[in-house]
Design a protein around this motif. Structure first.
Motif, PDB file in Angstrom:
ATOM      1  N   THR A   1     -13.269 -13.467  75.959  1.00  6.26           N
ATOM      2  CA  THR A   1     -12.204 -13.390  76.953  1.00  6.26           C
ATOM      3  C   THR A   1     -12.290 -12.086  77.721  1.00  6.26           C
ATOM      4  N   GLN A   2     -12.620 -11.003  77.029  1.00  7.43           N
ATOM      5  CA  GLN A   2     -12.833  -9.722  77.705  1.00  7.43           C
ATOM      6  C   GLN A   2     -14.021  -9.786  78.659  1.00  7.43           C
ATOM      7  N   LEU A   3     -14.937 -10.693  78.370  1.00  7.53           N
ATOM      8  CA  LEU A   3     -16.116 -10.864  79.219  1.00  7.53           C
ATOM      9  C   LEU A   3     -15.747 -11.444  80.588  1.00  7.53           C
ATOM     10  N   GLY A   4     -14.574 -12.058  80.648  1.00 13.32           N
ATOM     11  CA  GLY A   4     -14.131 -12.638  81.913  1.00 13.32           C
ATOM     12  C   GLY A   4     -13.982 -14.141  81.891  1.00 13.32           C
ATOM     13  N   ILE A   5     -14.090 -14.759  80.699  1.00 13.59           N
ATOM     14  CA  ILE A   5     -13.886 -16.197  80.568  1.00 13.59           C
ATOM     15  C   ILE A   5     -12.416 -16.444  80.283  1.00 13.59           C
ATOM     16  N   LYS A   6     -11.834 -17.425  80.943  1.00 10.56           N
ATOM     17  CA  LYS A   6     -10.424 -17.718  80.714  1.00 10.56           C
ATOM     18  C   LYS A   6     -10.189 -18.068  79.255  1.00 10.56           C
ATOM     19  N   ASN A   7      -9.089 -17.519  78.699  1.00  9.66           N
ATOM     20  CA  ASN A   7      -8.841 -17.752  77.276  1.00  9.66           C
ATOM     21  C   ASN A   7      -8.558 -19.219  76.971  1.00  9.66           C
ATOM     22  N   THR A   8      -8.113 -20.004  77.974  1.00  6.97           N
ATOM     23  CA  THR A   8      -7.900 -21.434  77.747  1.00  6.97           C
ATOM     24  C   THR A   8      -9.224 -22.144  77.481  1.00  6.97           C
ATOM     25  N   THR A   9     -10.277 -21.718  78.170  1.00  7.77           N
ATOM     26  CA  THR A   9     -11.608 -22.295  77.953  1.00  7.77           C
ATOM     27  C   THR A   9     -12.188 -21.835  76.620  1.00  7.77           C
ATOM     28  N   VAL A  10     -12.068 -20.537  76.337  1.00  2.00           N
ATOM     29  CA  VAL A  10     -12.584 -19.988  75.079  1.00  2.00           C
ATOM     30  C   VAL A  10     -11.940 -20.673  73.879  1.00  2.00           C
ATOM     31  N   SER A  11     -10.620 -20.886  73.936  1.00  2.00           N
ATOM     32  CA  SER A  11      -9.902 -21.454  72.793  1.00  2.00           C
ATOM     33  C   SER A  11     -10.245 -22.918  72.552  1.00  2.00           C
ATOM     34  N   LEU A  12     -10.795 -23.595  73.549  1.00  4.36           N
ATOM     35  CA  LEU A  12     -11.220 -24.983  73.360  1.00  4.36           C
ATOM     36  C   LEU A  12     -12.691 -25.077  72.955  1.00  4.36           C
ATOM     37  N   VAL A  13     -13.525 -24.233  73.552  1.00  2.17           N
ATOM     38  CA  VAL A  13     -14.970 -24.345  73.340  1.00  2.17           C
ATOM     39  C   VAL A  13     -15.398 -23.775  71.986  1.00  2.17           C
ATOM     40  N   VAL A  14     -14.967 -22.567  71.665  1.00  9.25           N
ATOM     41  CA  VAL A  14     -15.499 -21.884  70.482  1.00  9.25           C
ATOM     42  C   VAL A  14     -15.103 -22.553  69.165  1.00  9.25           C
ATOM     43  N   PRO A  15     -13.806 -22.852  68.921  1.00  6.73           N
ATOM     44  CA  PRO A  15     -13.479 -23.500  67.640  1.00  6.73           C
ATOM     45  C   PRO A  15     -14.177 -24.845  67.450  1.00  6.73           C
TER      46      PRO A  15
ATOM     47  N   ALA B   1     -19.728 -21.004  75.625  1.00  2.00           N
ATOM     48  CA  ALA B   1     -18.494 -20.570  76.296  1.00  2.00           C
ATOM     49  C   ALA B   1     -18.796 -20.033  77.693  1.00  2.00           C
ATOM     50  N   VAL B   2     -19.893 -19.287  77.825  1.00  3.88           N
ATOM     51  CA  VAL B   2     -20.285 -18.760  79.138  1.00  3.88           C
ATOM     52  C   VAL B   2     -20.657 -19.898  80.082  1.00  3.88           C
ATOM     53  N   VAL B   3     -21.435 -20.864  79.570  1.00  2.74           N
ATOM     54  CA  VAL B   3     -21.888 -21.982  80.399  1.00  2.74           C
ATOM     55  C   VAL B   3     -20.715 -22.839  80.852  1.00  2.74           C
ATOM     56  N   ILE B   4     -19.846 -23.210  79.925  1.00  3.16           N
ATOM     57  CA  ILE B   4     -18.684 -24.049  80.283  1.00  3.16           C
ATOM     58  C   ILE B   4     -17.749 -23.288  81.210  1.00  3.16           C
TER      59      ILE B   4
ATOM     60  N   TYR C   1     -17.832 -24.592  66.384  1.00  5.31           N
ATOM     61  CA  TYR C   1     -18.090 -24.304  64.981  1.00  5.31           C
ATOM     62  C   TYR C   1     -18.418 -25.571  64.189  1.00  5.31           C
ATOM     63  N   SER C   2     -18.029 -26.735  64.711  1.00  4.43           N
ATOM     64  CA  SER C   2     -18.352 -27.994  64.039  1.00  4.43           C
ATOM     65  C   SER C   2     -19.359 -28.831  64.810  1.00  4.43           C
ATOM     66  N   PHE C   3     -19.349 -28.735  66.144  1.00  2.00           N
ATOM     67  CA  PHE C   3     -20.160 -29.639  66.963  1.00  2.00           C
ATOM     68  C   PHE C   3     -21.382 -28.990  67.602  1.00  2.00           C
ATOM     69  N   ASN C   4     -21.470 -27.661  67.567  1.00  2.00           N
ATOM     70  CA  ASN C   4     -22.571 -26.998  68.271  1.00  2.00           C
ATOM     71  C   ASN C   4     -23.298 -26.050  67.326  1.00  2.00           C
ATOM     72  N   LEU C   5     -23.974 -26.622  66.343  1.00  2.00           N
ATOM     73  CA  LEU C   5     -24.676 -25.842  65.331  1.00  2.00           C
ATOM     74  C   LEU C   5     -26.174 -25.872  65.622  1.00  2.00           C
ATOM     75  N   ASP C   6     -26.609 -25.043  66.555  1.00  2.00           N
ATOM     76  CA  ASP C   6     -28.002 -25.080  67.019  1.00  2.00           C
ATOM     77  C   ASP C   6     -28.987 -24.741  65.905  1.00  2.00           C
ATOM     78  N   GLY C   7     -28.791 -23.594  65.262  1.00  2.00           N
ATOM     79  CA  GLY C   7     -29.689 -23.192  64.199  1.00  2.00           C
ATOM     80  C   GLY C   7     -29.669 -24.159  63.032  1.00  2.00           C
ATOM     81  N   PHE C   8     -28.497 -24.668  62.736  1.00  2.00           N
ATOM     82  CA  PHE C   8     -28.352 -25.650  61.663  1.00  2.00           C
ATOM     83  C   PHE C   8     -29.135 -26.917  61.994  1.00  2.00           C
TER      84      PHE C   8
END
Length: 448
Positions: A282-296, A396-399, A299-306
């Motif tokens: 959010t400090q990076l400049g992404i709206k917190n509404t987007t961050v709060s939807l994308v990041v949590p 989060a940056v892309v979205i 944690y379940s749907f975007n496990l690249d390394g996994f």
């Protein structure tokens, strides 16, 4: 000393070094320190469910326009599926090109399946679509918070947030304000717990070095080296290439998140840095509404390394046990892993559990072959957790850019001079004692 006292990064680095030294010189004694690492991760997981609930509900409430929130959610799922597919394909490709299991000629009858018993207890949670779908729905509303499944919390929070947004202002505003205040307490609690990260890192590293030897942190075989190289390639080339399309540098983003990444390196868990990462994005400049939807949800749907590890390990076991796989078999494995790679977050020893579920769904490969990779699960889990974290930050940056919810000027300013931002945040936190971490993360307009 003053610099060490103020910098979590330096504290964790020192903890890593001390953990290696204690584990190397006092191997038997250091095994007792496992409790420190386990306790730290357990403390963090204690707050994950209420934290996710608060940020998702307040994210939907803050978005105001449910259509906008739904559009962000749809684009997020599309992006997650594309990246997961790329990661799964990469795992298969690397396994077939470099053949890490070829020539091992393992006799499956010689493997002891007893060591897999404790992992099979959770296989039902990811073994088939009906079970996965039903597992999204908690038995009770309270049950979503008492279990370990973050997807249940997200589902409940989404329904709660949508319902809250449809109520009259005189009803929804006080409720949102109350949840906002609760979130402030949770973030403060998490902040206190995160200060214990060096202790947790020391305990986890000392235990691992003491049990497996210092070499366990450097060289656990061809598969481990191959996986690390593959993940680094994915982060630098694939994720870095995506960020470059939007004008950003992956190395600057990694540098901006260095403290959080170091904590994940020490604990092999990205849970412990969820609130700090959301705040930094959010400090990076992404709206917190987007961050709060994308990041949590990531944690379940975007496990690249996994996802990379999932297909790489499956093909490795097939090669090691002499199981021939046709192109048709590979397609089936990819389809199965597209499903089983979801929802692994919150399951103890998730990689082994999900691999067991995958192999149970594809019986041509002997599931007992999992015994071969049990000893390296922790060491591959380190880079797995780090890559999952970086993947979600890139998402989060892309979205944010896709939805025009990213302040590009602010983002470049932060990435080019993160220390200035840290100083500004400290000044804001010193003067604004009533600011809410959930609804009012410091953003561009607050820090400029």
């Amino acid at each position: 000393m003053q610099a060490i006292k103020k910098s979590l990064f330096l504290q964790v680095v020192i903890a890593l070094i001390l953990g290696c030294l204690v584990g190397f010189f006092f191997p038997q004694f250091s095994k007792e320190f496992q409790v420190l690492g386990d306790a730290f991760v357990k403390l963090v997981k204690m707050l994950i469910a209420p934290l996710v609930f608060c940020v998702v509900v307040l994210g939907i409430y803050g978005a105001g326009d449910l259509k906008k929130a739904g559009k962000v959610g749809l684009k997020t799922i599309i992006y997650f599926e594309i990246m997961t597919t790329i990661a799964l394909l990469m795992g298969v490709a690397v396994a077939y090109i470099f053949k890490p299991g070829a020539g091992m000629h393992i006799d499956v009858h010689s493997l002891d399946a007893a060591s897999l018993t404790k992992y099979n207890e959770n296989v039902h949670a990811v073994s088939n679509f009906p079970d996965f779908f039903l597992n999204l729905i908690p038995q009770t509303a309270i049950g979503a918070f008492t279990g370990a499944e973050v997807l249940q919390v997200i589902l409940f929070a989404i329904i709660f947030g949508i319902a809250l947004s449809q109520l009259p202002s005189e009803v929804k505003d006080p409720v949102a304000s109350f949840i906002d205040k609760i979130s402030q307490i949770i973030f403060k609690m998490m902040g206190l717990i995160v200060k214990l990260a060096p202790i947790g890192v020391f305990g986890a590293v000392a235990f691992t070095v003491g049990k497996y030897g210092l070499a366990s942190l450097m060289n656990l075989g061809y598969l481990v080296v191959l996986y690390y190289a593959c993940v680094i390639f994915f982060v630098v080339v694939v994720l870095g290439g995506i960020l470059r399309l939007f004008g950003f540098n992956i190395f600057k983003l990694i540098g901006y998140l260095k403290e959080e990444i170091l904590v994940v390196l020490g604990t092999a868990s990205s849970d412990s840095v969820l609130p700090q990462v959301m705040k930094k994005l959010t400090q990076l400049g992404i709206k917190n509404t987007t961050v709060s939807l994308v990041v949590p949800s990531g944690y379940s749907f975007n496990l690249d390394g996994f996802s990379i590890y999932l297909t790489l390990a499956v093909v490795f076991i097939a090669q090691a046990t002499g199981t021939a796989l046709s192109f048709h078999d590979l397609i089936i494995i990819l389809l199965i892993t597209l499903f089983t790679s979801k929802g692994a977050h919150g399951i103890p020893a998730s990689a082994i559990v999900v691999l067991a579920a995958t192999l149970n769904s594809f019986p041509a490969i002997p599931a007992v072959g999992l015994v071969l990779i049990l000893s390296i699960d922790w060491i591959v889990g380190i880079i797995r957790a780090v890559s999952n974290l970086i993947g979600n930050c890139v998402a989060a940056v892309v979205i944010g850019a896709w939805e025009k919810d990213l302040d590009f000027e602010r983002a470049h300013q932060v990435l080019n001079n993160p220390e200035l931002v840290k100083q500004q945040v400290q000044e804001i936190e010193a003067t604004e004692t009533v600011a809410s971490p959930a609804l009012h993360f410091p953003i561009a307009k607050d820090l400029n």
